[in-house]
Design a protein around this motif. Structure first.
Motif, PDB file in Angstrom:
ATOM      1  N   GLN A   1      24.596  -5.223  -6.790  1.00 19.32           N
ATOM      2  CA  GLN A   1      24.049  -4.625  -5.596  1.00 19.32           C
ATOM      3  C   GLN A   1      22.561  -4.370  -5.790  1.00 19.32           C
ATOM      4  O   GLN A   1      22.150  -3.861  -6.829  1.00 19.32           O
ATOM      5  CB  GLN A   1      24.759  -3.316  -5.263  1.00 19.32           C
ATOM      6  N   VAL A   2      21.788  -4.721  -4.786  1.00 22.28           N
ATOM      7  CA  VAL A   2      20.360  -4.480  -4.794  1.00 22.28           C
ATOM      8  C   VAL A   2      20.074  -3.280  -3.904  1.00 22.28           C
ATOM      9  O   VAL A   2      20.498  -3.238  -2.743  1.00 22.28           O
ATOM     10  CB  VAL A   2      19.576  -5.702  -4.296  1.00 22.28           C
ATOM     11  N   GLN A   3      19.349  -2.323  -4.445  1.00 22.00           N
ATOM     12  CA  GLN A   3      18.929  -1.164  -3.675  1.00 22.00           C
ATOM     13  C   GLN A   3      17.496  -1.365  -3.205  1.00 22.00           C
ATOM     14  O   GLN A   3      16.633  -1.753  -3.990  1.00 22.00           O
ATOM     15  CB  GLN A   3      19.027   0.108  -4.505  1.00 22.00           C
ATOM     16  N   LEU A   4      17.256  -1.091  -1.939  1.00 17.02           N
ATOM     17  CA  LEU A   4      15.934  -1.203  -1.345  1.00 17.02           C
ATOM     18  C   LEU A   4      15.542   0.156  -0.799  1.00 17.02           C
ATOM     19  O   LEU A   4      16.272   0.730   0.012  1.00 17.02           O
ATOM     20  CB  LEU A   4      15.915  -2.245  -0.229  1.00 17.02           C
ATOM     21  N   VAL A   5      14.406   0.656  -1.221  1.00 13.99           N
ATOM     22  CA  VAL A   5      13.948   1.978  -0.831  1.00 13.99           C
ATOM     23  C   VAL A   5      12.617   1.841  -0.123  1.00 13.99           C
ATOM     24  O   VAL A   5      11.619   1.435  -0.732  1.00 13.99           O
ATOM     25  CB  VAL A   5      13.821   2.919  -2.038  1.00 13.99           C
ATOM     26  N   GLU A   6      12.601   2.193   1.155  1.00 15.10           N
ATOM     27  CA  GLU A   6      11.403   2.126   1.961  1.00 15.10           C
ATOM     28  C   GLU A   6      10.674   3.467   1.960  1.00 15.10           C
ATOM     29  O   GLU A   6      11.304   4.525   1.858  1.00 15.10           O
ATOM     30  CB  GLU A   6      11.739   1.739   3.406  1.00 15.10           C
ATOM     31  N   SER A   7       9.376   3.406   2.114  1.00 19.89           N
ATOM     32  CA  SER A   7       8.573   4.611   2.225  1.00 19.89           C
ATOM     33  C   SER A   7       7.320   4.296   3.026  1.00 19.89           C
ATOM     34  O   SER A   7       6.971   3.135   3.223  1.00 19.89           O
ATOM     35  CB  SER A   7       8.204   5.173   0.848  1.00 19.89           C
ATOM     36  N   GLY A   8       6.653   5.339   3.485  1.00 22.27           N
ATOM     37  CA  GLY A   8       5.376   5.186   4.141  1.00 22.27           C
ATOM     38  C   GLY A   8       5.382   5.320   5.643  1.00 22.27           C
ATOM     39  O   GLY A   8       4.325   5.253   6.266  1.00 22.27           O
ATOM     40  N   GLY A   9       6.549   5.493   6.244  1.00 22.31           N
ATOM     41  CA  GLY A   9       6.608   5.651   7.685  1.00 22.31           C
ATOM     42  C   GLY A   9       6.138   7.025   8.118  1.00 22.31           C
ATOM     43  O   GLY A   9       5.757   7.871   7.301  1.00 22.31           O
ATOM     44  N   GLY A  10       6.166   7.226   9.419  1.00 24.40           N
ATOM     45  CA  GLY A  10       5.773   8.512   9.950  1.00 24.40           C
ATOM     46  C   GLY A  10       5.230   8.406  11.348  1.00 24.40           C
ATOM     47  O   GLY A  10       5.472   7.431  12.063  1.00 24.40           O
ATOM     48  N   LEU A  11       4.489   9.425  11.729  1.00 21.37           N
ATOM     49  CA  LEU A  11       3.909   9.547  13.060  1.00 21.37           C
ATOM     50  C   LEU A  11       2.410   9.342  12.977  1.00 21.37           C
ATOM     51  O   LEU A  11       1.735  10.002  12.178  1.00 21.37           O
ATOM     52  CB  LEU A  11       4.224  10.918  13.650  1.00 21.37           C
ATOM     53  N   VAL A  12       1.898   8.444  13.795  1.00 17.45           N
ATOM     54  CA  VAL A  12       0.465   8.191  13.856  1.00 17.45           C
ATOM     55  C   VAL A  12       0.039   8.069  15.302  1.00 17.45           C
ATOM     56  O   VAL A  12       0.842   7.785  16.190  1.00 17.45           O
ATOM     57  CB  VAL A  12       0.052   6.918  13.087  1.00 17.45           C
ATOM     58  N   GLN A  13      -1.246   8.282  15.531  1.00 12.75           N
ATOM     59  CA  GLN A  13      -1.811   8.085  16.854  1.00 12.75           C
ATOM     60  C   GLN A  13      -2.101   6.614  17.110  1.00 12.75           C
ATOM     61  O   GLN A  13      -2.311   5.832  16.176  1.00 12.75           O
ATOM     62  CB  GLN A  13      -3.097   8.890  17.008  1.00 12.75           C
ATOM     63  N   ALA A  14      -2.096   6.247  18.373  1.00  9.66           N
ATOM     64  CA  ALA A  14      -2.461   4.888  18.738  1.00  9.66           C
ATOM     65  C   ALA A  14      -3.821   4.532  18.150  1.00  9.66           C
ATOM     66  O   ALA A  14      -4.756   5.339  18.169  1.00  9.66           O
ATOM     67  CB  ALA A  14      -2.474   4.729  20.252  1.00  9.66           C
ATOM     68  N   GLY A  15      -3.908   3.329  17.637  1.00  8.69           N
ATOM     69  CA  GLY A  15      -5.117   2.880  16.980  1.00  8.69           C
ATOM     70  C   GLY A  15      -5.149   3.146  15.493  1.00  8.69           C
ATOM     71  O   GLY A  15      -6.041   2.632  14.797  1.00  8.69           O
ATOM     72  N   GLY A  16      -4.198   3.917  15.003  1.00  9.66           N
ATOM     73  CA  GLY A  16      -4.158   4.252  13.599  1.00  9.66           C
ATOM     74  C   GLY A  16      -3.471   3.196  12.761  1.00  9.66           C
ATOM     75  O   GLY A  16      -3.075   2.133  13.246  1.00  9.66           O
ATOM     76  N   SER A  17      -3.313   3.522  11.486  1.00 11.01           N
ATOM     77  CA  SER A  17      -2.750   2.596  10.520  1.00 11.01           C
ATOM     78  C   SER A  17      -1.675   3.272   9.686  1.00 11.01           C
ATOM     79  O   SER A  17      -1.689   4.494   9.493  1.00 11.01           O
ATOM     80  CB  SER A  17      -3.833   2.065   9.574  1.00 11.01           C
ATOM     81  N   LEU A  18      -0.757   2.469   9.193  1.00  9.48           N
ATOM     82  CA  LEU A  18       0.260   2.915   8.258  1.00  9.48           C
ATOM     83  C   LEU A  18       0.510   1.817   7.237  1.00  9.48           C
ATOM     84  O   LEU A  18       0.359   0.631   7.546  1.00  9.48           O
ATOM     85  CB  LEU A  18       1.581   3.240   8.955  1.00  9.48           C
ATOM     86  N   ASN A  19       0.915   2.228   6.056  1.00  8.64           N
ATOM     87  CA  ASN A  19       1.345   1.311   5.018  1.00  8.64           C
ATOM     88  C   ASN A  19       2.797   1.587   4.675  1.00  8.64           C
ATOM     89  O   ASN A  19       3.141   2.709   4.273  1.00  8.64           O
ATOM     90  CB  ASN A  19       0.493   1.464   3.763  1.00  8.64           C
ATOM     91  N   LEU A  20       3.638   0.589   4.827  1.00  8.41           N
ATOM     92  CA  LEU A  20       5.029   0.682   4.428  1.00  8.41           C
ATOM     93  C   LEU A  20       5.218   0.000   3.084  1.00  8.41           C
ATOM     94  O   LEU A  20       4.599  -1.030   2.803  1.00  8.41           O
ATOM     95  CB  LEU A  20       5.947   0.025   5.456  1.00  8.41           C
ATOM     96  N   SER A  21       6.088   0.569   2.269  1.00 11.34           N
ATOM     97  CA  SER A  21       6.435  -0.009   0.985  1.00 11.34           C
ATOM     98  C   SER A  21       7.945  -0.102   0.867  1.00 11.34           C
ATOM     99  O   SER A  21       8.670   0.720   1.423  1.00 11.34           O
ATOM    100  CB  SER A  21       5.899   0.832  -0.176  1.00 11.34           C
ATOM    101  N   CYS A  22       8.404  -1.085   0.139  1.00 16.34           N
ATOM    102  CA  CYS A  22       9.825  -1.259  -0.124  1.00 16.34           C
ATOM    103  C   CYS A  22       9.977  -1.709  -1.564  1.00 16.34           C
ATOM    104  O   CYS A  22       9.443  -2.761  -1.946  1.00 16.34           O
ATOM    105  CB  CYS A  22      10.428  -2.280   0.836  1.00 16.34           C
ATOM    106  N   VAL A  23      10.698  -0.921  -2.341  1.00 18.48           N
ATOM    107  CA  VAL A  23      10.899  -1.197  -3.756  1.00 18.48           C
ATOM    108  C   VAL A  23      12.335  -1.644  -3.972  1.00 18.48           C
ATOM    109  O   VAL A  23      13.273  -0.959  -3.554  1.00 18.48           O
ATOM    110  CB  VAL A  23      10.598   0.040  -4.615  1.00 18.48           C
ATOM    111  N   ALA A  24      12.504  -2.765  -4.637  1.00 18.70           N
ATOM    112  CA  ALA A  24      13.819  -3.295  -4.967  1.00 18.70           C
ATOM    113  C   ALA A  24      14.213  -2.875  -6.373  1.00 18.70           C
ATOM    114  O   ALA A  24      13.368  -2.779  -7.273  1.00 18.70           O
ATOM    115  CB  ALA A  24      13.837  -4.816  -4.852  1.00 18.70           C
ATOM    116  N   SER A  25      15.504  -2.656  -6.558  1.00 19.89           N
ATOM    117  CA  SER A  25      15.999  -2.154  -7.829  1.00 19.89           C
ATOM    118  C   SER A  25      16.206  -3.232  -8.877  1.00 19.89           C
ATOM    119  O   SER A  25      16.411  -2.902 -10.048  1.00 19.89           O
ATOM    120  CB  SER A  25      17.325  -1.416  -7.616  1.00 19.89           C
ATOM    121  N   ARG A  26      16.152  -4.479  -8.481  1.00 24.35           N
ATOM    122  CA  ARG A  26      16.445  -5.566  -9.395  1.00 24.35           C
ATOM    123  C   ARG A  26      15.348  -6.620  -9.359  1.00 24.35           C
ATOM    124  O   ARG A  26      14.694  -6.821  -8.335  1.00 24.35           O
ATOM    125  CB  ARG A  26      17.786  -6.223  -9.042  1.00 24.35           C
ATOM    126  N   THR A  27      15.206  -7.325 -10.478  1.00 23.37           N
ATOM    127  CA  THR A  27      14.175  -8.350 -10.575  1.00 23.37           C
ATOM    128  C   THR A  27      14.506  -9.603  -9.777  1.00 23.37           C
ATOM    129  O   THR A  27      13.678 -10.510  -9.703  1.00 23.37           O
ATOM    130  CB  THR A  27      13.902  -8.734 -12.033  1.00 23.37           C
TER     131      THR A  27
END
Length: 117
Positions: A1-27
Motif C-alpha cells: 500500500q502506498v500512502q499519499l499525504v497532501e499538504s499546503g491547501g487553505g483559504l486564499v484571496q483571488a489573485g493569490g498563490s498556494l503551493n500543494l505538496s504530496c509525499v509518497a510513502s514508497r520509492t
C-alpha cells in the motif's frame, strides 16, 4: 500500500498563490506518473496536471500558464504551485500516483483549496 499525504491547501484571496505538496510513502514514486486532480462542488473529479517519470508535464487548459507541477524524486514528493487563483479554482485537490505498467493507482485523501473574492 502506498500512502499519499497532501499538504499546503487553505483559504486564499483571488489573485493569490498556494503551493500543494504530496509525499509518497514508497520509492515506487520514482517510477510512477504523478497527478493532481480536483473536484469542485457538484462537479466530477478532473485532472489538473500530471508529470511523468521523465519530467514531462501536462496541464488542462484552465490552469495552463498559472499552475506548475514538479517532482522531487529524492523526496518522493510532487508539488503543484498555483498562481493567480480565482474562485473557479475552489475545489478539493487530490494527489494521484500511477505506477508505470500497473493498473492500480493510489489516491490521497484530498485537500481543500478555497479562493475568496
Amino acid at each position: 500500500q502506498v500512502q499519499l499525504v497532501e499538504s499546503g491547501g487553505g483559504l486564499v484571496q483571488a489573485g493569490g498563490s498556494l503551493n500543494l505538496s504530496c509525499v509518497a510513502s514508497r520509492t515506487i514514486f520514482r517510477i510512477s506518473r504523478m497527478g493532481w486532480y480536483r473536484q469542485a462542488p457538484g462537479k466530477e473529479r478532473e485532472l489538473v496536471a500530471d508529470i511523468a517519470v521523465g519530467g514531462k508535464t501536462n496541464y488542462v487548459s484552465p490552469v495552463k500558464d498559472r499552475f506548475t507541477i514538479s517532482r522531487d524524486d529524492a523526496k518522493n514528493t510532487v508539488y503543484l504551485h498555483m498562481n493567480s487563483l480565482t474562485a473557479e479554482d475552489t475545489a478539493v485537490y487530490y494527489c494521484h500516483l500511477q505506477p508505470i505498467a500497473t493498473a492500480a493507482g493510489y489516491w490521497g485523501q484530498g485537500i481543500q483549496v478555497t479562493v475568496s473574492s
